[in-house]
Design a protein around this motif. Structure first.
Motif, PDB file in Angstrom:
ATOM      1  N   ALA A   1      84.922 -32.322 -29.444  1.00 38.16           N
ATOM      2  CA  ALA A   1      86.058 -32.410 -30.608  1.00 38.16           C
ATOM      3  C   ALA A   1      87.353 -32.289 -29.771  1.00 38.16           C
ATOM      4  N   ASN A   2      87.123 -31.298 -28.852  1.00 40.24           N
ATOM      5  CA  ASN A   2      88.632 -31.370 -28.247  1.00 40.24           C
ATOM      6  C   ASN A   2      89.039 -32.591 -27.511  1.00 40.24           C
TER       7      ASN A   2
ATOM      8  N   LEU B   1      88.520 -35.785 -28.470  1.00 43.55           N
ATOM      9  CA  LEU B   1      88.736 -36.626 -29.602  1.00 43.55           C
ATOM     10  C   LEU B   1      90.270 -36.457 -30.036  1.00 43.55           C
ATOM     11  N   SER B   2      90.491 -35.004 -30.150  1.00 42.43           N
ATOM     12  CA  SER B   2      91.901 -34.721 -30.829  1.00 42.43           C
ATOM     13  C   SER B   2      92.812 -34.688 -29.931  1.00 42.43           C
TER      14      SER B   2
ATOM     15  N   PHE C   1      79.609 -29.967 -28.552  1.00 42.73           N
ATOM     16  CA  PHE C   1      80.472 -30.337 -29.736  1.00 42.73           C
ATOM     17  C   PHE C   1      81.857 -29.755 -29.927  1.00 42.73           C
ATOM     18  N   ASN C   2      82.073 -28.647 -29.137  1.00 44.26           N
ATOM     19  CA  ASN C   2      83.341 -28.211 -29.277  1.00 44.26           C
ATOM     20  C   ASN C   2      84.273 -29.276 -28.146  1.00 44.26           C
TER      21      ASN C   2
END
Length: 54
Positions: A50-51, A53-54, A46-47
């Motif tokens: 998330a990384n 996507l940003s 998940f991390n």
């Protein structure tokens, strides 16, 4: 009183409830163990998502 104690000792209706409780407890322990083992890996995925996507 003696007849009541004999009937009470022969009654096995509560035994199945205890067995079902033990089975449910064992299943819960297995689920908790699996989630603990996989939790770190899932958190890392998940991390990473998330990384990315940003």
């Amino acid at each position: 009183m003696g007849k009541f104690s004999v009937l009470f000792l022969k009654d096995e209706s509560g035994a199945t409830a205890i067995e079902y409780g033990l089975i449910a407890g064992l299943i819960a322990v297995v689920i908790i163990g699996a989630l603990t083992t996989l939790g770190g890996n899932i958190g890392a995925k998940f991390n990473a998502v998330a990384n990315n996507l940003s």
